[in-house]
Motif scaffolding. Structure first.
Motif, short mmCIF file in Angstrom:
data_model
loop_
_atom_site.label_atom_id
_atom_site.label_comp_id
_atom_site.label_asym_id
_atom_site.label_seq_id
_atom_site.Cartn_x
_atom_site.Cartn_y
_atom_site.Cartn_z
N SER A 139 0.81 -1.07 -0.02
CA SER A 139 0.00 0.01 0.00
C SER A 139 0.73 1.27 0.04
O SER A 139 0.52 2.22 0.79
N VAL A 140 1.71 1.25 -0.93
CA VAL A 140 2.74 2.60 -0.76
C VAL A 140 2.30 3.42 -1.54
O VAL A 140 1.67 3.37 -2.72
N ARG A 141 2.28 4.75 -1.16
CA ARG A 141 1.97 5.97 -1.86
C ARG A 141 3.08 7.18 -1.55
O ARG A 141 3.86 6.98 -0.81
N LYS A 142 3.10 7.97 -2.83
CA LYS A 142 4.36 8.96 -2.86
C LYS A 142 3.78 10.07 -3.75
O LYS A 142 3.27 9.62 -4.59
N ARG A 143 3.89 11.14 -3.10
CA ARG A 143 3.43 12.35 -3.82
C ARG A 143 4.35 13.44 -3.80
O ARG A 143 5.16 13.31 -2.83
N PHE A 144 4.47 14.13 -4.72
CA PHE A 144 5.70 15.18 -4.99
C PHE A 144 4.89 16.64 -5.03
O PHE A 144 3.84 16.64 -5.79
N GLY A 145 5.21 17.63 -4.22
CA GLY A 145 4.39 18.90 -4.63
C GLY A 145 3.34 19.11 -3.57
O GLY A 145 3.03 18.20 -2.79
N ARG A 146 2.72 20.16 -3.68
CA ARG A 146 1.77 20.55 -2.50
C ARG A 146 0.40 21.16 -3.71
O ARG A 146 0.66 21.73 -4.67
N GLY A 147 -0.78 20.96 -3.06
CA GLY A 147 -1.80 21.48 -3.41
C GLY A 147 -2.26 21.13 -4.90
O GLY A 147 -2.08 20.02 -5.26
N ASP A 148 -2.64 22.20 -5.61
CA ASP A 148 -2.96 21.94 -7.06
C ASP A 148 -1.97 21.23 -7.92
O ASP A 148 -2.09 20.78 -8.87
N THR A 149 -0.72 21.65 -7.64
CA THR A 149 0.35 21.16 -8.35
C THR A 149 1.15 19.95 -8.00
O THR A 149 2.29 19.47 -8.42
N ALA A 150 0.37 19.30 -6.79
CA ALA A 150 0.91 17.97 -6.27
C ALA A 150 0.62 16.86 -7.61
O ALA A 150 -0.26 16.72 -8.31
N VAL A 151 1.59 15.91 -7.63
CA VAL A 151 1.78 14.84 -8.54
C VAL A 151 1.97 13.48 -7.67
O VAL A 151 2.55 13.51 -6.81
N THR A 152 0.87 12.54 -8.06
CA THR A 152 0.80 11.27 -7.32
C THR A 152 1.69 10.45 -8.24
O THR A 152 1.49 10.03 -8.93
N ALA A 153 2.97 10.15 -7.70
CA ALA A 153 3.99 9.21 -8.40
C ALA A 153 3.65 7.76 -8.11
O ALA A 153 3.93 7.03 -9.01
N LEU A 154 3.27 7.58 -6.68
CA LEU A 154 2.99 6.06 -6.56
C LEU A 154 1.66 5.97 -5.71
O LEU A 154 1.39 6.79 -4.78
N ASP A 155 0.72 5.15 -6.47
CA ASP A 155 -0.70 5.42 -5.81
C ASP A 155 -1.20 3.94 -5.25
O ASP A 155 -1.76 3.15 -6.04
N ASP A 156 -0.76 3.42 -4.22
CA ASP A 156 -1.35 2.23 -3.34
C ASP A 156 -0.92 1.13 -4.15
O ASP A 156 -1.35 0.13 -4.42
N ILE A 157 0.53 1.11 -4.22
CA ILE A 157 1.26 0.02 -4.92
C ILE A 157 1.52 -1.07 -3.67
O ILE A 157 2.07 -0.89 -2.88
N SER A 158 1.09 -2.37 -4.18
CA SER A 158 1.54 -3.44 -3.37
C SER A 158 2.28 -4.55 -4.25
O SER A 158 1.48 -5.08 -5.22
N VAL A 159 3.66 -4.76 -4.00
CA VAL A 159 4.23 -5.83 -5.11
C VAL A 159 5.28 -6.65 -3.85
O VAL A 159 5.70 -5.96 -3.21
N ASN A 160 5.35 -7.83 -4.37
CA ASN A 160 6.33 -8.68 -3.51
C ASN A 160 7.40 -9.22 -4.45
O ASN A 160 7.18 -9.50 -5.71
N PHE A 161 8.41 -9.05 -3.80
CA PHE A 161 9.73 -9.60 -4.77
C PHE A 161 10.56 -11.15 -3.87
O PHE A 161 10.75 -10.71 -2.76
#
Length: 251
Positions: free
Chosen positions: A18-40
């Motif tokens: 359930s990994v999430r990562k955003r860059f920036g704030r407000g209207d300029t925020a970009v969601t780079a990772l949106d609830d990723i779950s992966v096993n290696f």
């Protein structure tokens, strides 16, 4: 993504949940990772692919502890690394993670052997001579150890980089476009060696690439789109990877 039936929790070396990562704030925020779950899993060669902006680079950064997640957990060998401080993350990367880069990143003034030994030397740890000899033999570098990088071909330089990554016996190896500067024959040889080393030594290998041919050397391809996990290709071929990427672009 679900765990294959023949994989147990004990086999999982690296887990993103359930990994999430955003860059920036407000209207300029970009969601780079949106609830990723992966096993290696140990001994498995995984490639990760997706269109530009899919989140591949950010994903490798958070998996390797180079970037912090906003939420979710990443565990390496059962240890949650998302709560480690900067010093602990540096030690974790030094002791448990190997890196292989497109540009080789060899020190030009050092011999091949010195480049291979460099991470262990910097960590002030003892080099296991038997393990070193096995890695060098497997990568066919025995007659190149005294050569400096400029005296080696591109393929030989990347073999040195692979040996350097293996020498610390990491739990996981991240390879970022490792064949990008190689011709097709040398690139194929390096990928075959990586696959053999991964299965033979039980490490998890993560390959970031845009090349379907490179991805076809993996055991599976994890697909990303818009920061989300978008499926997998098992036992990939060039054709199946190209097809999957085409379908992904149509979504």
């Amino acid at each position: 993504m679900s765990i294959p039936a023949d994989v147990t929790s004990a086999d999982i070396v690296l887990r993103a949940q359930s990994v999430r990562k955003r860059f920036g704030r407000g209207d300029t925020a970009v969601t780079a990772l949106d609830d990723i779950s992966v096993n290696f899993e140990a001994g498995r060669f995984s490639a990760i692919m997706g269109p530009s902006g899919s989140g591949k680079s950010t994903f490798i950064d958070v998996l390797a502890g180079l970037e912090r997640v906003d939420s979710g957990t990443i565990t390496l060998g059962g240890q949650d690394i998302t709560g480690l401080d900067d010093k602990e993350l540096t030690q974790m990367r030094r002791d448990r993670v190997g890196f292989i880069f497109q540009a080789f990143n060899l020190v030009p003034t050092l011999s091949a052997e010195q480049n291979i030994e460099l991470p262990v030397s910097l960590a002030r740890k003892r080099i296991n001579p038997e393990w070193k000899a096995e890695v060098i033999e497997r990568l066919e570098l025995g007659d190149r150890l005294k050569h400096r990088p400029h005296e080696l071909s591109g393929g030989q330089q990347q073999r040195v980089a692979v040996a350097r990554a293996l020498l610390t016996r990491p739990d996981v190896i991240f390879a970022d476009e490792p064949t990008g500067n190689l011709d097709s024959q040398s690139g194929g040889e390096v990928l075959a060696l990586l696959h053999g080393a991964t299965s033979g030594y039980g490490q998890a290998l993560w390959l970031g690439t845009h090349d379907p041919v490179a991805a076809s050397h993996a055991d599976r391809v994890v697909l990303l789109k818009d920061g989300r996990a978008a499926g997998e290709v098992q036992q990939p071929t060039r054709e199946s990877v190209v097809s999957a990427l085409g379908e992904l672009s149509d979504l």
